[in-house]
Design a protein around this motif. Structure first.
Motif, PDB file in Angstrom:
ATOM      1  N   ILE A 144       1.094  -1.504   0.037  1.00 29.14           N
ATOM      2  CA  ILE A 144       0.029  -0.096   0.012  1.00 29.14           C
ATOM      3  C   ILE A 144       0.723   0.816  -0.080  1.00 29.14           C
ATOM      4  N   ALA A 145       1.519   1.649   0.964  1.00 27.75           N
ATOM      5  CA  ALA A 145       2.254   2.227   1.028  1.00 27.75           C
ATOM      6  C   ALA A 145       3.542   2.836  -0.462  1.00 27.75           C
ATOM      7  N   GLU A 146       3.959   1.699  -1.448  1.00 32.11           N
ATOM      8  CA  GLU A 146       4.701   1.745  -2.215  1.00 32.11           C
ATOM      9  C   GLU A 146       3.669   2.471  -3.106  1.00 32.11           C
ATOM     10  N   THR A 147       2.778   1.963  -3.239  1.00 28.82           N
ATOM     11  CA  THR A 147       0.914   2.606  -4.968  1.00 28.82           C
ATOM     12  C   THR A 147       0.442   3.310  -3.465  1.00 28.82           C
ATOM     13  N   MET A 148       0.461   3.746  -2.856  1.00 28.76           N
ATOM     14  CA  MET A 148       0.084   5.512  -2.366  1.00 28.76           C
ATOM     15  C   MET A 148       1.438   6.317  -2.864  1.00 28.76           C
ATOM     16  N   ASN A 149       2.538   5.915  -2.612  1.00 30.78           N
ATOM     17  CA  ASN A 149       3.224   6.542  -2.068  1.00 30.78           C
ATOM     18  C   ASN A 149       4.270   7.181  -1.328  1.00 30.78           C
ATOM     19  N   LEU A 150       3.775   6.131   0.178  1.00 27.72           N
ATOM     20  CA  LEU A 150       3.597   7.217   1.663  1.00 27.72           C
ATOM     21  C   LEU A 150       4.005   6.163   1.932  1.00 27.72           C
ATOM     22  N   SER A 151       4.520   6.588   3.382  1.00 21.91           N
ATOM     23  CA  SER A 151       5.350   5.597   4.789  1.00 21.91           C
ATOM     24  C   SER A 151       4.643   4.879   5.371  1.00 21.91           C
ATOM     25  N   LEU A 152       4.952   3.760   5.619  1.00 22.24           N
ATOM     26  CA  LEU A 152       4.505   2.719   6.674  1.00 22.24           C
ATOM     27  C   LEU A 152       3.599   3.714   7.511  1.00 22.24           C
ATOM     28  N   SER A 153       4.106   4.851   8.128  1.00 26.59           N
ATOM     29  CA  SER A 153       3.086   5.126   9.334  1.00 26.59           C
ATOM     30  C   SER A 153       1.646   6.150   8.518  1.00 26.59           C
ATOM     31  N   ASP A 154       2.370   6.660   8.099  1.00 26.81           N
ATOM     32  CA  ASP A 154       1.282   7.338   7.316  1.00 26.81           C
ATOM     33  C   ASP A 154       0.081   6.543   6.695  1.00 26.81           C
ATOM     34  N   VAL A 155       0.339   5.302   6.193  1.00 22.75           N
ATOM     35  CA  VAL A 155      -0.346   4.367   5.981  1.00 22.75           C
ATOM     36  C   VAL A 155      -1.342   3.378   6.949  1.00 22.75           C
ATOM     37  N   LYS A 156      -0.413   3.259   8.745  1.00 22.09           N
ATOM     38  CA  LYS A 156      -1.450   2.787   9.890  1.00 22.09           C
ATOM     39  C   LYS A 156      -1.866   4.238  10.160  1.00 22.09           C
ATOM     40  N   VAL A 157      -1.490   5.265   9.895  1.00 25.87           N
ATOM     41  CA  VAL A 157      -2.523   6.462  10.625  1.00 25.87           C
ATOM     42  C   VAL A 157      -4.355   6.456   9.500  1.00 25.87           C
ATOM     43  N   THR A 158      -4.048   6.126   8.185  1.00 22.89           N
ATOM     44  CA  THR A 158      -4.626   6.647   7.653  1.00 22.89           C
ATOM     45  C   THR A 158      -5.230   5.812   7.547  1.00 22.89           C
ATOM     46  N   LEU A 159      -5.166   4.243   7.461  1.00 21.16           N
ATOM     47  CA  LEU A 159      -6.157   3.581   7.715  1.00 21.16           C
ATOM     48  C   LEU A 159      -6.600   3.233   8.877  1.00 21.16           C
ATOM     49  N   PHE A 160      -6.102   3.472  10.062  1.00 20.36           N
ATOM     50  CA  PHE A 160      -6.651   3.448  11.277  1.00 20.36           C
ATOM     51  C   PHE A 160      -7.820   4.608  11.494  1.00 20.36           C
ATOM     52  N   ARG A 161      -7.500   6.440  11.111  1.00 17.09           N
ATOM     53  CA  ARG A 161      -9.091   6.944  10.909  1.00 17.09           C
ATOM     54  C   ARG A 161     -10.005   6.327   9.687  1.00 17.09           C
ATOM     55  N   ALA A 162      -9.662   5.639   9.094  1.00 18.33           N
ATOM     56  CA  ALA A 162     -10.669   4.993   7.601  1.00 18.33           C
ATOM     57  C   ALA A 162     -11.244   4.533   8.728  1.00 18.33           C
ATOM     58  N   ARG A 163     -10.915   2.913   9.389  1.00 16.25           N
ATOM     59  CA  ARG A 163     -11.628   2.783  10.213  1.00 16.25           C
ATOM     60  C   ARG A 163     -12.520   2.621  11.114  1.00 16.25           C
ATOM     61  N   GLN A 164     -12.054   3.929  12.121  1.00 17.99           N
ATOM     62  CA  GLN A 164     -12.802   4.647  12.765  1.00 17.99           C
ATOM     63  C   GLN A 164     -13.723   5.386  12.306  1.00 17.99           C
ATOM     64  N   ALA A 165     -13.752   6.109  11.331  1.00 15.38           N
ATOM     65  CA  ALA A 165     -14.783   6.415  10.616  1.00 15.38           C
ATOM     66  C   ALA A 165     -15.951   5.331  10.431  1.00 15.38           C
ATOM     67  N   VAL A 166     -15.836   4.822   9.597  1.00 20.36           N
ATOM     68  CA  VAL A 166     -16.829   3.571   8.909  1.00 20.36           C
ATOM     69  C   VAL A 166     -17.109   2.746  10.468  1.00 20.36           C
ATOM     70  N   LYS A 167     -16.485   2.476  11.195  1.00 25.20           N
ATOM     71  CA  LYS A 167     -17.201   1.893  11.968  1.00 25.20           C
ATOM     72  C   LYS A 167     -18.071   3.366  13.260  1.00 25.20           C
ATOM     73  N   GLU A 168     -17.648   4.335  13.015  1.00 27.59           N
ATOM     74  CA  GLU A 168     -18.484   5.372  13.680  1.00 27.59           C
ATOM     75  C   GLU A 168     -19.945   5.268  13.057  1.00 27.59           C
ATOM     76  N   LYS A 169     -19.509   5.504  11.058  1.00 26.93           N
ATOM     77  CA  LYS A 169     -21.174   5.444  10.704  1.00 26.93           C
ATOM     78  C   LYS A 169     -22.008   4.934  10.418  1.00 26.93           C
ATOM     79  N   ILE A 170     -21.221   3.108  11.448  1.00 25.92           N
ATOM     80  CA  ILE A 170     -22.142   2.198  11.239  1.00 25.92           C
ATOM     81  C   ILE A 170     -23.203   2.281  11.927  1.00 25.92           C
TER      82      ILE A 170
END
Lengths: 166, 168
Positions: free
Chosen positions: B136-162
């Motif tokens: 994912i980091a290579e595809t999106m040209n992001l650092s590993l930590s950025d990938v984890k932080v963005t995924l965390f925010r995305a999953r939290q947002a999904v959980k909240e909406k559900i």
């Protein structure tokens, strides 16, 4: 049934601490019919994740892509260098040149032989003449080969100039 | 050097690229255009593909960049790309089941589609395509930590909406 393991996995999933394998366990768990009511609200998400890979390009689209690419490959022009185009002609010309040279030499040798058959002619002088004939033949072949190579070289140079021009 | 075949090496990436393009553009026609451009680009650069370590990741990167270009162009022209995207349904199911599935899928799809582009792309790559963090980091040209932080925010947002949807 105890769902503690699933609850823990789910909690770690939200915290992004699960591995790909653990996430697959969650998807498999939520795909079954008997999901406990307190977890049911999340079932839709995991079922969606599991089934979203069914979304594919149409067969028409794929066929169109294959056609576009094949057409592109077929019309691609192939550049044939001038040297390869006339190489068979050069080979035929070389064979003719060698045949004519050998024929010429053979004819000359036969003429000499008929002269040396005169009674009383010195044998040593005849041998000397034949050696001279062979030497001159080798010279002629060598000269012809040299000429052919020079021609081939100039064709190669011409070919390079034409390719640069393209 | 292995010769690249369009049918065997490039075309099979199409479905995955299509899902990614669809997630980003949210429009089937646009997604198909992006996939077509991506596949042609890969084919035209096939001489260099042997040097690429992971062809799938490389293709995804091209596809994402082209998708972003498409949505940029559409935004400049004030054209809305959003459309309801129906998944291909299994014809073995009864009409009721199919309808239920469509509704269920649409609800989740809407939640993910409303996320910012980076978040919905990461959800697509991780939770649907099953890519690891490095890919994912290579595809999106992001650092590993950025990938984890963005995924965390995305999953939290999904959980909240559900949770919110279920409370209503």
């Amino acid at each position: 049934m105890d769902y503690k393991y699933i609850e823990q996995l789910l909690e770690r999933y939200w915290q992004c601490e699960t591995t790909l394998e653990e996430e697959q366990i969650l998807r498999t768990f939520f795909s079954q019919e008997d999901v406990p009511s307190h977890l049911k609200q999340y079932a839709e998400l995991f079922i969606y994740e599991n089934e979203a890979t069914d979304q594919c390009l149409s067969d028409d689209f794929k066929q169109r892509m294959v056609d576009v690419v094949c057409e592109d490959t077929e019309v691609e022009a192939r550049i044939i260098p001038l040297a390869s185009r006339i190489s068979s002609f050069m080979k035929a010309a070389a064979v003719v040149a060698v045949t004519l040279t050998i024929g010429n030499v053979a004819e000359r040798a036969l003429q000499k032989n008929s002269v040396s058959e005169v009674p009383g002619a010195p044998v040593i002088a005849d041998t000397y003449t034949r050696t001279e004939d062979i030497t001159s033949t080798i010279h002629i072949i060598d000269r012809n080969q040299h000429d052919a190579m020079a021609q081939a070289d100039s064709i190669r140079k011409l070919d390079a100039i034409v390719e640069e021009g393209l | 050097m292995k010769e690249i075949s369009f049918k065997n090496d490039i075309l099979p990436l199409g479905d995955q690229l299509f899902r990614l393009a669809l997630r980003i553009t949210r429009n089937r026609q646009e997604a198909e255009d992006v996939v077509q451009d991506t596949l042609i680009r890969l084919w035209e650069g096939r001489d260099q593909l042997n040097e690429i370590k992971n062809l799938g990741t490389y293709a995804m990167t091209i596809c994402r960049n082209l998708s972003l270009d498409h949505i940029d162009r559409m935004e400049h022209r004030n054209i809305s790309l959003d459309e309801k995207v129906h998944d291909r349904q299994n014809n073995d199911r009864s009409p009721d089941e199919q309808l239920m599935n469509i509704q269920r899928h649409e609800a989740v799809n809407d939640i993910i589609s409303q996320l910012p582009e980076k978040q919905r792309t990461i959800i697509q790559l991780r939770d649907i395509e099953g890519k690891n963090y490095q890919e994912i980091a290579e595809t999106m040209n992001l650092s590993l930590s950025d990938v984890k932080v963005t995924l965390f925010r995305a999953r939290q947002a999904v959980k909240e909406k559900i949770t919110k949807q279920n409370n209503h």
